[in-house]
Design a protein around this motif. Structure first.
Motif, PDB file in Angstrom:
ATOM      1  N   THR A  30       0.853  -1.188   0.000  1.00 12.08           N
ATOM      2  CA  THR A  30       0.000   0.000   0.000  1.00 12.08           C
ATOM      3  C   THR A  30       0.886   1.234   0.000  1.00 12.08           C
ATOM      4  O   THR A  30       2.111   1.117  -0.027  1.00 12.08           O
ATOM      5  N   TRP A  34      -2.178   6.514  -1.132  1.00 13.16           N
ATOM      6  CA  TRP A  34      -3.452   5.817  -1.380  1.00 13.16           C
ATOM      7  C   TRP A  34      -4.346   5.910  -0.140  1.00 13.16           C
ATOM      8  O   TRP A  34      -5.531   6.235  -0.236  1.00 13.16           O
ATOM      9  N   ARG A  38      -7.951   7.921  -0.086  1.00 14.12           N
ATOM     10  CA  ARG A  38      -9.209   7.157   0.000  1.00 14.12           C
ATOM     11  C   ARG A  38      -9.893   7.261   1.354  1.00 14.12           C
ATOM     12  O   ARG A  38     -11.088   7.016   1.458  1.00 14.12           O
ATOM     13  N   THR A  39      -9.121   7.577   2.409  1.00 12.96           N
ATOM     14  CA  THR A  39      -9.716   7.508   3.758  1.00 12.96           C
ATOM     15  C   THR A  39      -9.474   8.752   4.625  1.00 12.96           C
ATOM     16  O   THR A  39     -10.196   8.949   5.600  1.00 12.96           O
ATOM     17  N   CYS A 115     -19.487  -0.284  15.203  1.00 18.52           N
ATOM     18  CA  CYS A 115     -19.084   1.126  15.227  1.00 18.52           C
ATOM     19  C   CYS A 115     -20.192   2.047  15.723  1.00 18.52           C
ATOM     20  O   CYS A 115     -19.945   3.226  15.987  1.00 18.52           O
ATOM     21  N   ARG A 154      -4.719  -5.774   2.856  1.00 14.59           N
ATOM     22  CA  ARG A 154      -4.518  -4.318   2.769  1.00 14.59           C
ATOM     23  C   ARG A 154      -5.829  -3.545   2.696  1.00 14.59           C
ATOM     24  O   ARG A 154      -5.861  -2.344   2.937  1.00 14.59           O
ATOM     25  N   MET A 219     -14.278  -7.666   4.839  1.00 13.36           N
ATOM     26  CA  MET A 219     -15.198  -6.563   4.530  1.00 13.36           C
ATOM     27  C   MET A 219     -15.339  -6.386   3.036  1.00 13.36           C
ATOM     28  O   MET A 219     -14.363  -6.485   2.301  1.00 13.36           O
ATOM     29  N   GLY A 221     -15.664  -3.620   1.019  1.00  9.68           N
ATOM     30  CA  GLY A 221     -15.463  -2.183   1.262  1.00  9.68           C
ATOM     31  C   GLY A 221     -16.441  -1.293   0.528  1.00  9.68           C
ATOM     32  O   GLY A 221     -17.048  -0.396   1.116  1.00  9.68           O
ATOM     33  N   TYR A 225     -19.226   1.144   2.021  1.00 10.94           N
ATOM     34  CA  TYR A 225     -19.099   2.568   1.683  1.00 10.94           C
ATOM     35  C   TYR A 225     -20.439   3.134   1.201  1.00 10.94           C
ATOM     36  O   TYR A 225     -20.908   4.161   1.690  1.00 10.94           O
ATOM     37  N   HIS A 256     -19.171   9.183  13.329  1.00  9.83           N
ATOM     38  CA  HIS A 256     -18.225   8.070  13.411  1.00  9.83           C
ATOM     39  C   HIS A 256     -17.065   8.349  12.451  1.00  9.83           C
ATOM     40  O   HIS A 256     -17.274   8.655  11.280  1.00  9.83           O
ATOM     41  N   ALA A 258     -14.833   6.999  10.365  1.00  9.21           N
ATOM     42  CA  ALA A 258     -14.419   5.828   9.585  1.00  9.21           C
ATOM     43  C   ALA A 258     -13.607   6.239   8.371  1.00  9.21           C
ATOM     44  O   ALA A 258     -12.612   5.592   8.031  1.00  9.21           O
ATOM     45  N   ASN A 259     -14.057   7.311   7.729  1.00  6.19           N
ATOM     46  CA  ASN A 259     -13.460   7.671   6.446  1.00  6.19           C
ATOM     47  C   ASN A 259     -13.832   9.120   6.168  1.00  6.19           C
ATOM     48  O   ASN A 259     -15.009   9.474   6.221  1.00  6.19           O
ATOM     49  N   ASN A 286     -10.259   4.331  12.075  1.00  6.09           N
ATOM     50  CA  ASN A 286     -11.587   3.896  12.526  1.00  6.09           C
ATOM     51  C   ASN A 286     -11.420   3.074  13.807  1.00  6.09           C
ATOM     52  O   ASN A 286     -10.952   1.941  13.765  1.00  6.09           O
ATOM     53  N   PHE A 316     -22.343   4.064  12.148  1.00  3.36           N
ATOM     54  CA  PHE A 316     -22.803   2.930  11.336  1.00  3.36           C
ATOM     55  C   PHE A 316     -21.754   1.831  11.433  1.00  3.36           C
ATOM     56  O   PHE A 316     -20.587   2.103  11.692  1.00  3.36           O
TER      57      PHE A 316
HETATM   58  O1  UT7 Z   1     -17.156   1.314  10.435  1.00  6.25           O
HETATM   59  C1  UT7 Z   1     -17.475   0.575   9.287  1.00  6.25           C
HETATM   60  C2  UT7 Z   1     -16.200   0.033   8.724  1.00  6.25           C
HETATM   61  N1  UT7 Z   1     -15.968   0.115   7.338  1.00  6.25           N
HETATM   62  C3  UT7 Z   1     -15.886   1.222   6.565  1.00  6.25           C
HETATM   63  O2  UT7 Z   1     -16.173   2.324   6.928  1.00  6.25           O
HETATM   64  C4  UT7 Z   1     -15.371   0.984   5.162  1.00  6.25           C
HETATM   65  C5  UT7 Z   1     -16.133   1.724   4.090  1.00  6.25           C
HETATM   66  N2  UT7 Z   1     -15.409   1.600   2.823  1.00  6.25           N
HETATM   67  C6  UT7 Z   1     -14.351   2.373   2.535  1.00  6.25           C
HETATM   68  O3  UT7 Z   1     -13.983   3.243   3.313  1.00  6.25           O
HETATM   69  C7  UT7 Z   1     -13.691   2.180   1.192  1.00  6.25           C
HETATM   70  O4  UT7 Z   1     -14.437   1.256   0.422  1.00  6.25           O
HETATM   71  C8  UT7 Z   1     -12.216   1.672   1.303  1.00  6.25           C
HETATM   72  C9  UT7 Z   1     -11.340   2.791   1.862  1.00  6.25           C
HETATM   73  C10 UT7 Z   1     -12.145   0.460   2.200  1.00  6.25           C
HETATM   74  C11 UT7 Z   1     -11.688   1.329  -0.076  1.00  6.25           C
HETATM   75  O5  UT7 Z   1     -11.771   2.420  -0.934  1.00  6.25           O
HETATM   76  P1  UT7 Z   1     -12.434   2.254  -2.377  1.00  6.25           P
HETATM   77  O6  UT7 Z   1     -12.291   3.552  -3.060  1.00  6.25           O
HETATM   78  O7  UT7 Z   1     -13.836   1.721  -2.180  1.00  6.25           O
HETATM   79  O8  UT7 Z   1     -11.483   1.175  -3.048  1.00  6.25           O
HETATM   80  P2  UT7 Z   1     -11.850  -0.242  -3.652  1.00  6.25           P
HETATM   81  O9  UT7 Z   1     -12.140  -1.204  -2.563  1.00  6.25           O
HETATM   82  O10 UT7 Z   1     -12.878  -0.066  -4.728  1.00  6.25           O
HETATM   83  O11 UT7 Z   1     -10.459  -0.638  -4.301  1.00  6.25           O
HETATM   84  C12 UT7 Z   1      -9.923   0.125  -5.378  1.00  6.25           C
HETATM   85  C13 UT7 Z   1      -8.549  -0.440  -5.709  1.00  6.25           C
HETATM   86  C14 UT7 Z   1      -8.533  -1.952  -5.875  1.00  6.25           C
HETATM   87  O12 UT7 Z   1      -7.627  -2.233  -6.929  1.00  6.25           O
HETATM   88  P3  UT7 Z   1      -8.153  -2.606  -8.413  1.00  6.25           P
HETATM   89  O13 UT7 Z   1      -8.989  -3.830  -8.213  1.00  6.25           O
HETATM   90  O14 UT7 Z   1      -8.943  -1.418  -8.848  1.00  6.25           O
HETATM   91  O15 UT7 Z   1      -6.896  -2.822  -9.153  1.00  6.25           O
HETATM   92  C15 UT7 Z   1      -7.965  -2.463  -4.589  1.00  6.25           C
HETATM   93  O16 UT7 Z   1      -7.268  -3.686  -4.762  1.00  6.25           O
HETATM   94  O17 UT7 Z   1      -7.643  -0.173  -4.635  1.00  6.25           O
HETATM   95  C16 UT7 Z   1      -6.995  -1.375  -4.237  1.00  6.25           C
HETATM   96  N3  UT7 Z   1      -6.708  -1.292  -2.813  1.00  6.25           N
HETATM   97  C17 UT7 Z   1      -5.589  -0.754  -2.340  1.00  6.25           C
HETATM   98  N4  UT7 Z   1      -4.522  -0.218  -2.935  1.00  6.25           N
HETATM   99  C18 UT7 Z   1      -3.544   0.262  -2.147  1.00  6.25           C
HETATM  100  C19 UT7 Z   1      -7.487  -1.700  -1.782  1.00  6.25           C
HETATM  101  N5  UT7 Z   1      -6.875  -1.442  -0.612  1.00  6.25           N
HETATM  102  C20 UT7 Z   1      -5.698  -0.861  -0.937  1.00  6.25           C
HETATM  103  C21 UT7 Z   1      -4.630  -0.349  -0.181  1.00  6.25           C
HETATM  104  N6  UT7 Z   1      -3.592   0.200  -0.816  1.00  6.25           N
HETATM  105  N7  UT7 Z   1      -4.637  -0.372   1.185  1.00  6.25           N
END
Ligand code: UT7
Length: 329
Positions: A30, A34, A38-39, A115, A154, A219, A221, A225, A256, A258-259, A286, A316
Protein backbone atom coordinates in the motif's frame (compact mmCIF):
# COMPACT_ATOMS: atom_id res chain seq x y z
CA UNK A 1 -39.75 15.65 29.47
CA UNK A 2 -38.89 16.62 33.01
CA UNK A 3 -36.36 13.87 33.77
CA UNK A 4 -33.37 13.76 31.46
CA UNK A 5 -30.07 11.85 31.19
CA UNK A 6 -27.38 14.52 31.29
CA UNK A 7 -23.72 13.90 30.48
CA UNK A 8 -21.66 14.92 33.52
CA UNK A 9 -18.18 14.14 32.22
CA UNK A 10 -16.20 12.32 29.57
CA UNK A 11 -12.98 10.30 29.63
CA UNK A 12 -10.86 8.62 26.97
CA UNK A 13 -8.07 6.11 26.39
CA UNK A 14 -5.75 5.42 23.48
CA UNK A 15 -2.72 3.13 23.36
CA UNK A 16 0.67 4.84 23.12
CA UNK A 17 1.92 2.84 20.13
CA UNK A 18 1.47 4.81 16.89
CA UNK A 19 1.30 3.04 13.53
CA UNK A 20 1.73 5.46 10.63
CA UNK A 21 0.82 4.82 7.00
CA UNK A 22 4.57 4.56 6.32
CA UNK A 23 4.77 1.77 8.93
CA UNK A 24 1.92 -0.06 7.17
CA UNK A 25 3.74 0.28 3.83
CA UNK A 26 6.26 -2.16 5.35
CA UNK A 27 3.53 -4.71 6.17
CA UNK A 28 1.31 -4.77 3.05
CA UNK A 29 1.44 -3.47 -0.53
CA UNK A 30 0.00 0.00 0.00
CA UNK A 31 1.09 3.63 0.10
CA UNK A 32 0.62 6.62 2.36
CA UNK A 33 -0.78 8.49 -0.66
CA UNK A 34 -3.45 5.82 -1.38
CA UNK A 35 -4.55 5.63 2.26
CA UNK A 36 -4.77 9.41 2.69
CA UNK A 37 -6.64 9.91 -0.59
CA UNK A 38 -9.21 7.16 0.00
CA UNK A 39 -9.72 7.51 3.76
CA UNK A 40 -8.05 10.64 5.20
CA UNK A 41 -6.22 8.43 7.72
CA UNK A 42 -2.55 9.26 8.42
CA UNK A 43 -1.90 7.21 11.54
CA UNK A 44 -3.65 5.09 14.16
CA UNK A 45 -2.96 3.82 17.71
CA UNK A 46 -2.70 0.09 18.33
CA UNK A 47 -2.57 -2.01 21.49
CA UNK A 48 0.85 -3.46 22.18
CA UNK A 49 1.91 -6.38 24.37
CA UNK A 50 -0.17 -8.82 26.39
CA UNK A 51 -1.80 -6.33 28.81
CA UNK A 52 -3.25 -3.80 26.37
CA UNK A 53 -6.74 -4.89 25.33
CA UNK A 54 -10.30 -3.61 25.13
CA UNK A 55 -11.00 -3.87 28.87
CA UNK A 56 -7.73 -2.08 29.61
CA UNK A 57 -8.78 0.85 27.42
CA UNK A 58 -12.32 0.81 28.83
CA UNK A 59 -11.08 0.93 32.41
CA UNK A 60 -8.79 3.92 31.81
CA UNK A 61 -11.50 5.87 29.97
CA UNK A 62 -13.98 5.08 32.76
CA UNK A 63 -11.57 6.10 35.53
CA UNK A 64 -10.99 9.44 33.82
CA UNK A 65 -14.73 10.03 33.36
CA UNK A 66 -15.39 9.20 37.04
CA UNK A 67 -12.58 11.49 38.23
CA UNK A 68 -13.78 14.35 36.02
CA UNK A 69 -17.37 13.93 37.27
CA UNK A 70 -16.13 13.87 40.87
CA UNK A 71 -18.43 11.00 41.83
CA UNK A 72 -17.98 7.90 43.97
CA UNK A 73 -18.08 4.67 41.85
CA UNK A 74 -20.58 3.31 44.42
CA UNK A 75 -23.11 5.83 43.01
CA UNK A 76 -23.04 4.12 39.59
CA UNK A 77 -26.01 1.79 39.09
CA UNK A 78 -25.35 0.71 35.51
CA UNK A 79 -22.26 0.04 33.39
CA UNK A 80 -22.97 -0.30 29.66
CA UNK A 81 -20.13 -1.05 27.29
CA UNK A 82 -20.52 -0.77 23.51
CA UNK A 83 -17.93 -3.12 22.05
CA UNK A 84 -17.44 -5.96 19.57
CA UNK A 85 -13.91 -6.80 20.67
CA UNK A 86 -14.45 -7.64 24.32
CA UNK A 87 -11.74 -9.24 26.41
CA UNK A 88 -13.62 -12.57 26.28
CA UNK A 89 -16.48 -14.00 24.22
CA UNK A 90 -18.10 -13.89 27.65
CA UNK A 91 -18.26 -12.62 30.38
CA UNK A 92 -18.87 -9.06 29.31
CA UNK A 93 -16.21 -6.34 29.29
CA UNK A 94 -18.70 -4.19 31.20
CA UNK A 95 -18.27 -6.59 34.14
CA UNK A 96 -14.46 -6.24 33.95
CA UNK A 97 -14.87 -2.46 34.18
CA UNK A 98 -17.47 -2.71 36.95
CA UNK A 99 -14.97 -4.65 39.04
CA UNK A 100 -12.00 -2.45 38.06
CA UNK A 101 -13.70 0.76 39.19
CA UNK A 102 -15.34 -0.80 42.25
CA UNK A 103 -18.93 -0.06 41.17
CA UNK A 104 -20.43 -2.55 43.60
CA UNK A 105 -23.98 -1.23 43.15
CA UNK A 106 -24.05 -1.51 39.37
CA UNK A 107 -25.52 -3.93 36.86
CA UNK A 108 -23.28 -4.36 33.83
CA UNK A 109 -23.60 -5.61 30.28
CA UNK A 110 -22.17 -5.16 26.79
CA UNK A 111 -23.97 -3.78 23.78
CA UNK A 112 -22.97 -5.33 20.44
CA UNK A 113 -23.45 -2.71 17.75
CA UNK A 114 -19.96 -2.44 16.24
CA UNK A 115 -19.08 1.13 15.23
CA UNK A 116 -22.51 2.31 16.40
CA UNK A 117 -21.85 0.77 19.84
CA UNK A 118 -21.64 4.06 21.70
CA UNK A 119 -24.76 5.46 19.99
CA UNK A 120 -26.69 2.32 20.97
CA UNK A 121 -25.29 2.10 24.52
CA UNK A 122 -25.93 5.77 25.29
CA UNK A 123 -29.47 5.53 23.94
CA UNK A 124 -30.22 2.48 26.12
CA UNK A 125 -28.61 3.88 29.26
CA UNK A 126 -30.39 7.21 28.83
CA UNK A 127 -33.75 5.42 28.50
CA UNK A 128 -33.07 3.63 31.79
CA UNK A 129 -32.17 6.92 33.45
CA UNK A 130 -35.20 8.75 32.03
CA UNK A 131 -37.56 5.96 33.11
CA UNK A 132 -36.26 6.11 36.67
CA UNK A 133 -34.71 2.60 36.71
CA UNK A 134 -31.31 4.08 37.51
CA UNK A 135 -30.00 7.53 38.41
CA UNK A 136 -26.34 7.32 37.43
CA UNK A 137 -24.77 5.28 34.64
CA UNK A 138 -21.35 4.78 33.08
CA UNK A 139 -21.52 4.40 29.29
CA UNK A 140 -18.47 3.24 27.36
CA UNK A 141 -17.63 2.89 23.67
CA UNK A 142 -14.44 0.94 23.07
CA UNK A 143 -12.73 -1.44 20.65
CA UNK A 144 -9.34 -2.86 19.79
CA UNK A 145 -9.97 -4.07 16.25
CA UNK A 146 -6.21 -4.19 15.58
CA UNK A 147 -6.49 -7.61 17.24
CA UNK A 148 -9.21 -8.78 14.84
CA UNK A 149 -7.65 -7.45 11.66
CA UNK A 150 -5.93 -9.68 9.11
CA UNK A 151 -2.57 -7.90 8.83
CA UNK A 152 -2.11 -9.40 5.35
CA UNK A 153 -5.32 -7.83 4.02
CA UNK A 154 -4.52 -4.32 2.77
CA UNK A 155 -8.17 -3.51 2.19
CA UNK A 156 -8.94 -3.61 5.93
CA UNK A 157 -5.71 -3.35 7.98
CA UNK A 158 -5.15 0.26 6.93
CA UNK A 159 -8.49 1.35 8.36
CA UNK A 160 -8.68 0.37 12.00
CA UNK A 161 -7.15 1.59 15.26
CA UNK A 162 -7.80 1.07 18.98
CA UNK A 163 -9.42 3.50 21.42
CA UNK A 164 -12.14 4.01 23.97
CA UNK A 165 -14.22 6.72 25.57
CA UNK A 166 -16.65 6.83 28.47
CA UNK A 167 -19.27 9.18 29.90
CA UNK A 168 -21.05 9.47 33.21
CA UNK A 169 -24.73 10.23 32.74
CA UNK A 170 -27.05 11.22 35.52
CA UNK A 171 -30.74 12.06 35.96
CA UNK A 172 -31.55 15.75 36.17
CA UNK A 173 -35.00 17.32 36.47
CA UNK A 174 -36.31 20.31 34.52
CA UNK A 175 -33.22 20.86 32.43
CA UNK A 176 -32.80 21.56 28.73
CA UNK A 177 -29.58 19.51 28.70
CA UNK A 178 -29.28 15.75 28.09
CA UNK A 179 -30.07 13.26 25.32
CA UNK A 180 -32.77 15.02 23.30
CA UNK A 181 -33.45 12.33 20.73
CA UNK A 182 -32.20 9.07 19.31
CA UNK A 183 -32.75 6.75 16.33
CA UNK A 184 -31.45 3.19 16.14
CA UNK A 185 -31.67 1.24 12.87
CA UNK A 186 -30.52 -2.11 11.51
CA UNK A 187 -30.47 -4.34 8.42
CA UNK A 188 -29.20 -7.85 9.08
CA UNK A 189 -29.44 -8.71 5.38
CA UNK A 190 -26.11 -6.84 5.08
CA UNK A 191 -24.39 -8.97 7.75
CA UNK A 192 -22.00 -10.48 5.20
CA UNK A 193 -20.62 -7.06 4.19
CA UNK A 194 -18.45 -6.85 7.31
CA UNK A 195 -18.04 -9.73 9.69
CA UNK A 196 -15.92 -12.34 11.47
CA UNK A 197 -17.28 -15.85 10.86
CA UNK A 198 -15.42 -18.01 13.37
CA UNK A 199 -15.65 -17.97 17.16
CA UNK A 200 -19.38 -17.90 17.73
CA UNK A 201 -21.85 -20.77 18.01
CA UNK A 202 -22.36 -21.13 14.25
CA UNK A 203 -18.71 -21.78 13.40
CA UNK A 204 -17.00 -22.55 16.74
CA UNK A 205 -13.19 -22.42 16.86
CA UNK A 206 -11.69 -25.76 15.84
CA UNK A 207 -15.02 -27.22 14.67
CA UNK A 208 -15.39 -28.96 11.30
CA UNK A 209 -17.85 -26.29 10.17
CA UNK A 210 -15.26 -23.55 10.82
CA UNK A 211 -12.85 -24.93 8.22
CA UNK A 212 -12.38 -22.39 5.45
CA UNK A 213 -14.35 -19.72 7.31
CA UNK A 214 -12.97 -16.31 8.21
CA UNK A 215 -11.29 -15.89 11.61
CA UNK A 216 -10.47 -12.20 11.08
CA UNK A 217 -12.38 -9.17 9.85
CA UNK A 218 -13.46 -9.42 6.23
CA UNK A 219 -15.20 -6.56 4.53
CA UNK A 220 -16.79 -5.76 1.21
CA UNK A 221 -15.46 -2.18 1.26
CA UNK A 222 -17.47 -0.59 -1.52
CA UNK A 223 -20.77 -2.12 -0.30
CA UNK A 224 -20.09 -0.76 3.21
CA UNK A 225 -19.10 2.57 1.68
CA UNK A 226 -22.35 2.89 -0.28
CA UNK A 227 -24.40 1.87 2.75
CA UNK A 228 -22.55 4.35 4.99
CA UNK A 229 -23.06 7.30 2.64
CA UNK A 230 -26.83 6.70 2.67
CA UNK A 231 -27.16 5.64 6.34
CA UNK A 232 -25.32 8.60 7.92
CA UNK A 233 -27.53 11.21 6.26
CA UNK A 234 -30.74 9.18 6.72
CA UNK A 235 -30.19 8.67 10.46
CA UNK A 236 -29.38 12.35 11.02
CA UNK A 237 -32.42 13.59 9.11
CA UNK A 238 -34.60 11.15 11.01
CA UNK A 239 -33.33 12.20 14.46
CA UNK A 240 -33.56 15.90 13.55
CA UNK A 241 -37.17 15.35 12.49
CA UNK A 242 -37.89 13.45 15.69
CA UNK A 243 -36.73 16.32 17.92
CA UNK A 244 -38.22 19.00 15.66
CA UNK A 245 -34.89 20.58 14.75
CA UNK A 246 -33.12 21.49 11.54
CA UNK A 247 -29.41 20.98 10.86
CA UNK A 248 -28.64 24.70 11.24
CA UNK A 249 -29.58 24.32 14.93
CA UNK A 250 -26.75 21.81 15.39
CA UNK A 251 -23.66 23.44 16.93
CA UNK A 252 -21.31 20.51 16.37
CA UNK A 253 -21.52 17.35 14.25
CA UNK A 254 -19.52 14.41 15.63
CA UNK A 255 -19.80 11.51 13.18
CA UNK A 256 -18.23 8.07 13.41
CA UNK A 257 -14.65 8.58 12.21
CA UNK A 258 -14.42 5.83 9.58
CA UNK A 259 -13.46 7.67 6.45
CA UNK A 260 -13.06 11.37 5.64
CA UNK A 261 -14.92 10.99 2.32
CA UNK A 262 -17.95 9.43 4.04
CA UNK A 263 -18.00 12.21 6.66
CA UNK A 264 -17.70 14.96 4.03
CA UNK A 265 -20.53 13.45 2.03
CA UNK A 266 -22.81 13.30 5.09
CA UNK A 267 -21.94 16.88 6.09
CA UNK A 268 -22.73 18.09 2.57
CA UNK A 269 -26.13 16.35 2.52
CA UNK A 270 -26.94 17.93 5.91
CA UNK A 271 -25.70 21.38 4.84
CA UNK A 272 -23.24 21.48 7.73
CA UNK A 273 -20.24 23.79 7.20
CA UNK A 274 -16.72 22.37 7.84
CA UNK A 275 -16.29 24.38 11.06
CA UNK A 276 -19.22 22.45 12.60
CA UNK A 277 -17.80 19.04 11.69
CA UNK A 278 -15.40 17.45 14.18
CA UNK A 279 -12.61 15.34 12.64
CA UNK A 280 -9.85 13.23 14.16
CA UNK A 281 -9.90 10.29 11.72
CA UNK A 282 -6.49 11.40 10.45
CA UNK A 283 -4.90 10.64 13.87
CA UNK A 284 -6.75 7.49 14.94
CA UNK A 285 -8.37 5.80 11.92
CA UNK A 286 -11.59 3.90 12.53
CA UNK A 287 -11.66 2.95 16.21
CA UNK A 288 -15.13 1.37 15.95
CA UNK A 289 -17.05 1.75 19.23
CA UNK A 290 -14.34 4.09 20.57
CA UNK A 291 -14.61 6.53 17.69
CA UNK A 292 -17.53 8.77 18.74
CA UNK A 293 -16.71 9.12 22.48
CA UNK A 294 -13.04 9.75 21.66
CA UNK A 295 -14.08 12.47 19.19
CA UNK A 296 -16.48 14.00 21.76
CA UNK A 297 -13.65 13.97 24.32
CA UNK A 298 -11.20 15.72 22.00
CA UNK A 299 -13.86 18.22 20.91
CA UNK A 300 -14.45 19.14 24.56
CA UNK A 301 -10.73 19.36 25.38
CA UNK A 302 -10.15 21.57 22.31
CA UNK A 303 -12.96 23.90 23.45
CA UNK A 304 -15.16 23.07 20.44
CA UNK A 305 -17.83 21.38 22.57
CA UNK A 306 -19.08 23.35 25.56
CA UNK A 307 -21.88 22.96 28.07
CA UNK A 308 -25.22 23.94 26.54
CA UNK A 309 -24.17 23.25 22.93
CA UNK A 310 -26.26 20.92 20.75
CA UNK A 311 -24.23 18.07 19.30
CA UNK A 312 -25.39 15.47 16.78
CA UNK A 313 -23.57 12.11 16.71
CA UNK A 314 -24.07 9.42 14.09
CA UNK A 315 -22.55 5.99 13.57
CA UNK A 316 -22.80 2.93 11.34
CA UNK A 317 -21.18 -0.47 11.27
CA UNK A 318 -21.33 -4.24 11.17
CA UNK A 319 -24.77 -5.72 11.51
CA UNK A 320 -25.57 -3.70 9.60
CA UNK A 321 -26.51 -1.14 12.23
CA UNK A 322 -26.70 2.61 12.27
CA UNK A 323 -28.12 5.36 14.43
CA UNK A 324 -27.86 8.93 15.64
CA UNK A 325 -28.18 10.87 18.89
CA UNK A 326 -28.80 14.56 19.50
CA UNK A 327 -27.39 15.68 22.83
CA UNK A 328 -27.48 19.03 24.57
CA UNK A 329 -24.02 18.91 26.19
O1 UT7 B 1 -17.16 1.31 10.43
C1 UT7 B 1 -17.47 0.58 9.29
C2 UT7 B 1 -16.20 0.03 8.72
N1 UT7 B 1 -15.97 0.12 7.34
C3 UT7 B 1 -15.89 1.22 6.56
O2 UT7 B 1 -16.17 2.32 6.93
C4 UT7 B 1 -15.37 0.98 5.16
C5 UT7 B 1 -16.13 1.72 4.09
N2 UT7 B 1 -15.41 1.60 2.82
C6 UT7 B 1 -14.35 2.37 2.54
O3 UT7 B 1 -13.98 3.24 3.31
C7 UT7 B 1 -13.69 2.18 1.19
O4 UT7 B 1 -14.44 1.26 0.42
C8 UT7 B 1 -12.22 1.67 1.30
C9 UT7 B 1 -11.34 2.79 1.86
C10 UT7 B 1 -12.14 0.46 2.20
C11 UT7 B 1 -11.69 1.33 -0.08
O5 UT7 B 1 -11.77 2.42 -0.93
P1 UT7 B 1 -12.43 2.25 -2.38
O6 UT7 B 1 -12.29 3.55 -3.06
O7 UT7 B 1 -13.84 1.72 -2.18
O8 UT7 B 1 -11.48 1.17 -3.05
P2 UT7 B 1 -11.85 -0.24 -3.65
O9 UT7 B 1 -12.14 -1.20 -2.56
O10 UT7 B 1 -12.88 -0.07 -4.73
O11 UT7 B 1 -10.46 -0.64 -4.30
C12 UT7 B 1 -9.92 0.12 -5.38
C13 UT7 B 1 -8.55 -0.44 -5.71
C14 UT7 B 1 -8.53 -1.95 -5.88
O12 UT7 B 1 -7.63 -2.23 -6.93
P3 UT7 B 1 -8.15 -2.61 -8.41
O13 UT7 B 1 -8.99 -3.83 -8.21
O14 UT7 B 1 -8.94 -1.42 -8.85
O15 UT7 B 1 -6.90 -2.82 -9.15
C15 UT7 B 1 -7.97 -2.46 -4.59
O16 UT7 B 1 -7.27 -3.69 -4.76
O17 UT7 B 1 -7.64 -0.17 -4.63
C16 UT7 B 1 -7.00 -1.37 -4.24
N3 UT7 B 1 -6.71 -1.29 -2.81
C17 UT7 B 1 -5.59 -0.75 -2.34
N4 UT7 B 1 -4.52 -0.22 -2.94
C18 UT7 B 1 -3.54 0.26 -2.15
C19 UT7 B 1 -7.49 -1.70 -1.78
N5 UT7 B 1 -6.88 -1.44 -0.61
C20 UT7 B 1 -5.70 -0.86 -0.94
C21 UT7 B 1 -4.63 -0.35 -0.18
N6 UT7 B 1 -3.59 0.20 -0.82
N7 UT7 B 1 -4.64 -0.37 1.18
Amino acid sequence: MSRRAVIQSIGHAVPTKVLTNKDIEKIVDTSDEWIVQRTGIRERRVCDGPVECTGWLALQASQEAIARAGIDPMEIELVLCGTVSGDYIWPSTACMVQDGIGAKNAGAFDVSAACAGFIYALSNAAAMVESGQVNTALVIGVDSLSKQVNWEDRSTCILFGDAGGAVIIRAEENTDRGLLGTVLLSDGSGARFICIDVGGSRYPFGSPQAVGKREKITMMGSEVYRFAIQAMGDACLKVLDKVGMTSDQIDLFVPHQANLRIIESAAKRLNLPPEKVFLNVQKYGNTSGGSIPLALYEAEIEGKLKKGMTVMTVGFGAGLVWGANIIRW
